[in-house]
Design an enzyme around this catalytic site. Sequence first.
Site, mmCIF file in Angstrom:
data_model
loop_
_atom_site.group_PDB
_atom_site.id
_atom_site.type_symbol
_atom_site.label_atom_id
_atom_site.label_comp_id
_atom_site.label_asym_id
_atom_site.label_seq_id
_atom_site.Cartn_x
_atom_site.Cartn_y
_atom_site.Cartn_z
ATOM 1 C CE LYS A 218 -3.421 3.060 0.648
ATOM 2 N NZ LYS A 218 -4.443 3.239 -0.016
ATOM 3 C CG PHE A 264 -0.833 9.203 -10.976
ATOM 4 C CD1 PHE A 264 -2.102 8.473 -11.537
ATOM 5 C CD2 PHE A 264 -0.772 9.867 -9.818
ATOM 6 C CE1 PHE A 264 -3.040 8.537 -10.660
ATOM 7 C CE2 PHE A 264 -2.004 9.610 -9.008
ATOM 8 C CZ PHE A 264 -2.952 8.992 -9.666
ATOM 9 C CB CYS A 275 -3.993 8.951 0.451
ATOM 10 S SG CYS A 275 -5.540 8.392 0.870
HETATM 11 C C1 UGA Z 1 -4.892 7.760 -3.958
HETATM 12 C C2 UGA Z 1 -4.352 6.776 -4.759
HETATM 13 O O1 UGA Z 1 -4.487 7.161 -6.169
HETATM 14 C C3 UGA Z 1 -5.262 5.550 -4.634
HETATM 15 O O2 UGA Z 1 -4.864 4.442 -5.131
HETATM 16 C C4 UGA Z 1 -5.263 5.365 -2.911
HETATM 17 O O3 UGA Z 1 -6.029 4.118 -2.736
HETATM 18 C C5 UGA Z 1 -5.497 6.268 -2.282
HETATM 19 O O4 UGA Z 1 -4.791 7.520 -2.738
HETATM 20 C C6 UGA Z 1 -5.581 6.166 -0.784
HETATM 21 O O5 UGA Z 1 -4.553 5.822 -0.146
HETATM 22 O O6 UGA Z 1 -6.621 6.174 -0.123
HETATM 23 P P1 UGA Z 1 -6.720 9.768 -4.098
HETATM 24 O O7 UGA Z 1 -6.050 10.428 -3.012
HETATM 25 O O8 UGA Z 1 -8.045 9.646 -4.216
HETATM 26 O O9 UGA Z 1 -5.993 8.377 -4.306
HETATM 27 O O10 UGA Z 1 -6.193 10.570 -5.322
HETATM 28 P P2 UGA Z 1 -5.261 10.585 -6.811
HETATM 29 O O11 UGA Z 1 -6.385 10.504 -8.086
HETATM 30 O O12 UGA Z 1 -4.335 9.575 -6.621
HETATM 31 O O13 UGA Z 1 -4.845 12.005 -6.608
HETATM 32 C C7 UGA Z 1 -4.053 12.656 -6.077
HETATM 33 C C8 UGA Z 1 -3.356 13.957 -6.228
HETATM 34 O O14 UGA Z 1 -2.573 13.820 -7.275
HETATM 35 C C9 UGA Z 1 -4.442 14.878 -6.599
HETATM 36 O O15 UGA Z 1 -4.258 16.035 -6.014
HETATM 37 C C10 UGA Z 1 -4.335 14.749 -8.211
HETATM 38 O O16 UGA Z 1 -4.753 16.091 -8.818
HETATM 39 C C11 UGA Z 1 -2.856 14.665 -8.242
HETATM 40 N N1 UGA Z 1 -2.451 14.410 -9.628
HETATM 41 C C12 UGA Z 1 -2.764 13.129 -9.981
HETATM 42 C C13 UGA Z 1 -1.377 14.934 -10.558
HETATM 43 O O17 UGA Z 1 -1.284 16.195 -10.020
HETATM 44 N N2 UGA Z 1 -1.276 14.515 -11.562
HETATM 45 C C14 UGA Z 1 -1.556 13.358 -12.122
HETATM 46 O O18 UGA Z 1 -1.146 13.023 -13.211
HETATM 47 C C15 UGA Z 1 -2.299 12.258 -11.266
#
Ligand code: UGA
Length: 447
Positions: A218, A264, A275
Amino acid sequence: MKSGPGTVSVIGMGYVGLCTAAAFASRGFKTVGIDIDEKRIEQIQQGRAPLYEPQLEGMLKSAVRKKLLVATTDTSQTADTSSTFLTVGTPSRKDGSIDLTNIEKAADELGKALQEKQSYHTVIVKSTVIPGTTNRTIKPILAKSTSKAIGTDVGLCTNPEFLKEGTAIYDTLHPDKIVIGANDKRSANTLKRLYMRFYGKNLPPIILTSPETAELVKYASNAFLATKVSFINTIANIAQTIPGVDVNHVAEAIGRDPRIGPLFLKAGPGYGGSCFHKDLQALINFSEDLGYSSILLKATEETNEQQAEKVVELVEKLTGPLEQKRIAVLGLAFKKDTDDIREAASLRVIRLLLKKGARILAYDPLAVPNARKSLGESVEFAKDLRSALNATDCCIVMTEWNEFRELQTKDYLGLMRAPNLVDARRLYDPKEYGAMNFAAVGLGPQR
Ligand code: UGA
């Protein structure tokens, strides 16, 4: 409720617990959802979702109506089910290390509820916990509170989740893998059978391993994803200084290499959410306690922190000194389709802007109530998108909401005092914004 393979309980009705409970109930499992928060339980009993997540409320409503989901504050009801998922929060302490108080309490109460139970019960740790927690912390608590042999009378395994806010239900129903960490075969097989019933023909690959490995999976997953974001933001910051360069094209090209992959790699204002930061800090802290200091993980976090400054630099380049400038911030949520502002980049950017004397007009389609709690009176919240732009000196797009995509140059020009636009999420095609002073993360000066 009669305990049987089709009955599960879930302790902790946060994001993960609610989605897990709603998903099991939607597949016909009799499910008990437990939380200490009475108000939350009352809401769930009425089929209302206590947090915003697409599809969740519909599933809850239907599950409650069909009596497949029961919500309660009474942990003793776990004894009437065959397996219990622990999904309580594992927040950070001030020093970044993990705070296990909630899960310790939940395990103790669960154990007491199982004391009199005659048949086998499986306990599944789904909360994010540092490697060693299931065996070194949860196991002794359960052994003491159940007065039973763990691994024989009560099964114990670790089963991390990988769902994303905004697509949590989809992710729960379509995971790319299931990771089960168990010491004993029986609990591993019980959980495996539960998932075979749940997913049927669509059962994803199951990785069977030790609890410690599952726990580390994780953290490794979130650390890798966060590092990928900080990596592309690093390239974006370099790209920004080279005339004619666009990080989006760099990402598209490198993402085609299957060793890298396209996801990503979206440059932006830095990652947020409940997270990534929490888990990276916990992992950094945990490995330091073991004598290993990770340069990479610390750099991922530092790069992320720095990214807010990079956004503010873009603003300053367009507007000059920020003192008394009226800045529109479009988007407060840490990403679209959620009202969650925890660790959102918008908050870091707003705090920097305020420090420099700017006045903020903020708008978000969902996250204003949460943002108000955190930012209070320090910013003005606009009632709609257009009034957020009214007579502003610069607009920053901080969240990739679809409604922001629909705005055109003429909307900005018609409402703003000065035509300065910073696209921190790369929503817009720079070619169409020639009539404005346009800057974007990872976009070099236009020739
Ligand atoms: C994240 C993980 O993606 C999940 O797999 C995990 O289960 C979860 O944390 C957790 O540990 O509970 P989450 O926090 O919902 O999920 O959000 P993400 O979609 O991963 O995005 C995280 C951040 O990264 C956001 O602020 C998003 O805007 C940013 N991001 C994401 C970018 O700036 N660029 C990208 O290409 C992708």
